[in-house]
Motif scaffolding. Structure first.
Motif, mmCIF file in Angstrom:
data_model
loop_
_atom_site.group_PDB
_atom_site.id
_atom_site.type_symbol
_atom_site.label_atom_id
_atom_site.label_comp_id
_atom_site.label_asym_id
_atom_site.label_seq_id
_atom_site.Cartn_x
_atom_site.Cartn_y
_atom_site.Cartn_z
ATOM 1 N N THR A 234 46.766 74.457 42.506
ATOM 2 C CA THR A 234 47.423 74.947 41.286
ATOM 3 C C THR A 234 47.856 76.396 41.446
ATOM 4 N N GLN A 235 46.959 77.204 41.969
ATOM 5 C CA GLN A 235 47.298 78.618 42.137
ATOM 6 C C GLN A 235 48.466 78.798 43.090
ATOM 7 N N ALA A 236 48.484 77.988 44.144
ATOM 8 C CA ALA A 236 49.588 78.093 45.096
ATOM 9 C C ALA A 236 50.906 77.708 44.425
ATOM 10 N N ARG A 237 50.871 76.591 43.707
ATOM 11 C CA ARG A 237 52.092 76.122 43.037
ATOM 12 C C ARG A 237 52.566 77.145 42.010
ATOM 13 N N THR A 238 51.617 77.694 41.287
ATOM 14 C CA THR A 238 51.977 78.684 40.273
ATOM 15 C C THR A 238 52.636 79.896 40.910
ATOM 16 N N LEU B 58 49.893 74.902 50.821
ATOM 17 C CA LEU B 58 49.842 76.095 51.664
ATOM 18 C C LEU B 58 50.997 76.118 52.652
ATOM 19 N N ASP B 59 51.367 74.937 53.129
ATOM 20 C CA ASP B 59 52.521 74.870 54.024
ATOM 21 C C ASP B 59 53.758 75.421 53.322
ATOM 22 N N ASP B 60 53.939 75.003 52.076
ATOM 23 C CA ASP B 60 55.100 75.481 51.334
ATOM 24 C C ASP B 60 55.100 76.997 51.260
ATOM 25 N N LEU B 61 53.937 77.516 50.909
ATOM 26 C CA LEU B 61 53.806 78.965 50.739
ATOM 27 C C LEU B 61 54.113 79.695 52.045
ATOM 28 N N LEU C 62 54.136 80.080 43.668
ATOM 29 C CA LEU C 62 55.445 79.694 44.196
ATOM 30 C C LEU C 62 56.475 79.626 43.065
ATOM 31 N N ALA C 63 56.031 79.123 41.938
ATOM 32 C CA ALA C 63 56.966 78.934 40.821
ATOM 33 C C ALA C 63 57.305 80.258 40.142
ATOM 34 N N GLU C 64 56.311 81.113 40.028
ATOM 35 C CA GLU C 64 56.518 82.318 39.223
ATOM 36 C C GLU C 64 57.022 83.520 39.999
ATOM 37 N N GLU C 65 56.814 83.508 41.301
ATOM 38 C CA GLU C 65 57.269 84.654 42.094
ATOM 39 C C GLU C 65 58.483 84.234 42.909
ATOM 40 N N PRO C 66 59.605 84.796 42.638
ATOM 41 C CA PRO C 66 60.826 84.419 43.355
ATOM 42 C C PRO C 66 60.758 84.873 44.807
ATOM 43 N N ASP C 67 60.177 86.022 45.028
ATOM 44 C CA ASP C 67 60.100 86.556 46.382
ATOM 45 C C ASP C 67 59.001 85.866 47.179
ATOM 46 N N PRO C 68 59.343 85.322 48.339
ATOM 47 C CA PRO C 68 58.359 84.559 49.132
ATOM 48 C C PRO C 68 57.128 85.390 49.488
ATOM 49 N N ALA D 211 55.917 87.962 47.842
ATOM 50 C CA ALA D 211 55.153 88.182 46.615
ATOM 51 C C ALA D 211 54.335 86.944 46.274
ATOM 52 N N ALA D 212 54.944 85.780 46.453
ATOM 53 C CA ALA D 212 54.228 84.546 46.146
ATOM 54 C C ALA D 212 53.021 84.385 47.054
ATOM 55 N N PHE D 213 53.259 84.628 48.314
ATOM 56 C CA PHE D 213 52.182 84.500 49.295
ATOM 57 C C PHE D 213 51.029 85.456 48.979
ATOM 58 N N ALA D 214 51.382 86.706 48.766
ATOM 59 C CA ALA D 214 50.344 87.708 48.492
ATOM 60 C C ALA D 214 49.629 87.407 47.182
ATOM 61 N N ARG D 215 50.392 87.025 46.206
ATOM 62 C CA ARG D 215 49.766 86.755 44.919
ATOM 63 C C ARG D 215 48.782 85.606 45.009
ATOM 64 N N PHE D 216 49.175 84.573 45.739
ATOM 65 C CA PHE D 216 48.258 83.448 45.879
ATOM 66 C C PHE D 216 46.924 83.906 46.460
ATOM 67 N N LEU D 217 46.987 84.676 47.519
ATOM 68 C CA LEU D 217 45.740 85.098 48.141
ATOM 69 C C LEU D 217 44.900 85.935 47.176
#
Lengths: 221, 221
Positions: free
Chosen positions: B78-82, B136-139, B84-90, B92-98
């Motif tokens: 869920t956190q990964a999907r979120t 995680l692959d997506d991210l 990915l969905a909320e952060e347009p910048d790849p 940012a999404a990656f860092a935010r997930f971690l």
DNA sequence: CGGCACCGGAGAGGTCGATTCCTCTTCTCG
DNA sequence: CGAGAAGAGGAATCGACCTCTCCGGTGCCG
């Protein structure tokens, strides 16, 4: 002279000394793998000596662990001093120390045992910790002065980093060490000062040595 | 309709459901702090329920842990999907997930429990792991394609990194999380592709998902 | 060759934890 | 309103496992 004073150990006595070394070695490995809860018998087994001999040398599991902690810290000090002496470049010295500490080539043991904190702090431990601190300060300060290590990294970060990096994962020792080194590489890349990156300041405050000693020693009982 | 079928849980039944949530929550915390050896009674205590209730819901400690692993993995997904969905910048999404995974805001629990691998692999676990891998692959692929993440970092590194970063250190949960985030920042700095650095290739090979599943599941008994 | 010092390992005694069992409470339903 | 079901809670059970002790055997020295 040297030899005359103590007399070069021979026969039974020599075996005892050898046993002691093996014991420390085994203790390092076992505690590193199983943590504080490791059975003493496992240490004895790996050292190839009997429980009797172990307990004659160390009156309790706790004493054994204490000694091992000291030996471990001294080994780190040695590695730090060696790196400092043999690597002219401050960054190289710093990086080499971390790699050495993780692969622990000297001891043969795959991991290093900062081990089960929360044991009462012996005077000896405090002294060893102070020496360790001094050595790490030298290493870190050197890199800082050379401007190759990010300024918001403190020497007290080193033990914590090592503790994180040596997280126990159930694979072969060899693979575990390889993975530890992999992630160390990552961290080294992040640690190196780069003139291009600006906004990468670490968000949480650095630990200091007071925090570390609280973390390592039992609340003075 | 919806409510009619199962009937909105009321009274005793409602309490049971609430208990189950608290149980998962407590289990996450306790296992994260004490590891697999944590006493079941501690989980019950923190959840504020009795042993009897716990054991009626889950027939054994192992079953409880299995369920918790699944819940934990789903939370990561869920956190990964979120992210990915909320952060347009790849990146940012990656860092935010971690960061999210480490601070685990959603669950309220301070740490995440990839927990005691070496339990038999349920079908459900395998399925959850597959979904986690996909997320995680997506991210990671996204960041790779954007060219902001070093190429020698694999998606299977993520769970291992998290496991390393969550190393248990005996301080307050809050401070522990802060330190975890501190070292995450360091790693993120090392992970980001920088055009200036060349010779920083990681020395050990990346883990792959096959290795992870071996590490997470008991040798099919 | 006798004795000493030390070795290895089986086992006593105790701790601690998963799981069970039994009692008491809260709802549901006739 | 009372009986019965469905739970809740937590003390007691039953082992597992661990630390540390004790003892018969062995190699080395004089």
């Amino acid at each position: 002279m040297g030899d005359t004073q103590t007399g070069r150990p021979r026969g039974r006595r020599r075996e005892a000394d050898r046993n002691d070394e093996r014991l420390m070695q085994a203790a390092r490995e076992v505690f590193a793998e199983l943590g504080w809860d490791a059975p003493v018998s496992e240490i004895a087994r790996r050292a190839g000596i009997g429980m009797g001999s172990l307990y004659r040398r160390y009156p309790s599991k706790e004493m054994l662990a204490q000694r091992m902690r000291i030996v471990g810290m001294e080994q780190l000090v040695t590695q730090a001093r060696t790196a400092l002496a043999e690597e002219p470049d401050p960054w190289a010295a710093f990086a080499r120390f971390l790699r050495d500490a993780l692969s622990d080539q000297g001891a043969g043991g795959p991991l290093l045992p900062l081990v089960g904190g929360r044991l009462p702090a012996t005077d000896e431990i405090v002294a060893a910790a102070a020496r360790l601190r001094a050595a790490l300060d030298d290493l870190v300060d050197g890199a800082h002065r050379a401007g190759v290590l990010r300024a918001d990294f403190a020497s007290a970060d080193v033990p914590l980093l090592l503790e994180h990096l040596t997280a126990r994962i159930p694979v072969t020792d060899e693979r575990a060490t390889a993975l530890h080194l992999r992630y160390l590489d990552l961290i080294l890349a992040g640690l190196r000062t780069s003139t291009t990156d600006g906004p990468t300041a670490l968000q949480s405050p650095a630990p200091d040595w007071a925090e570390l000693s609280e973390l390592w020693n039992a609340p003075k009982k």
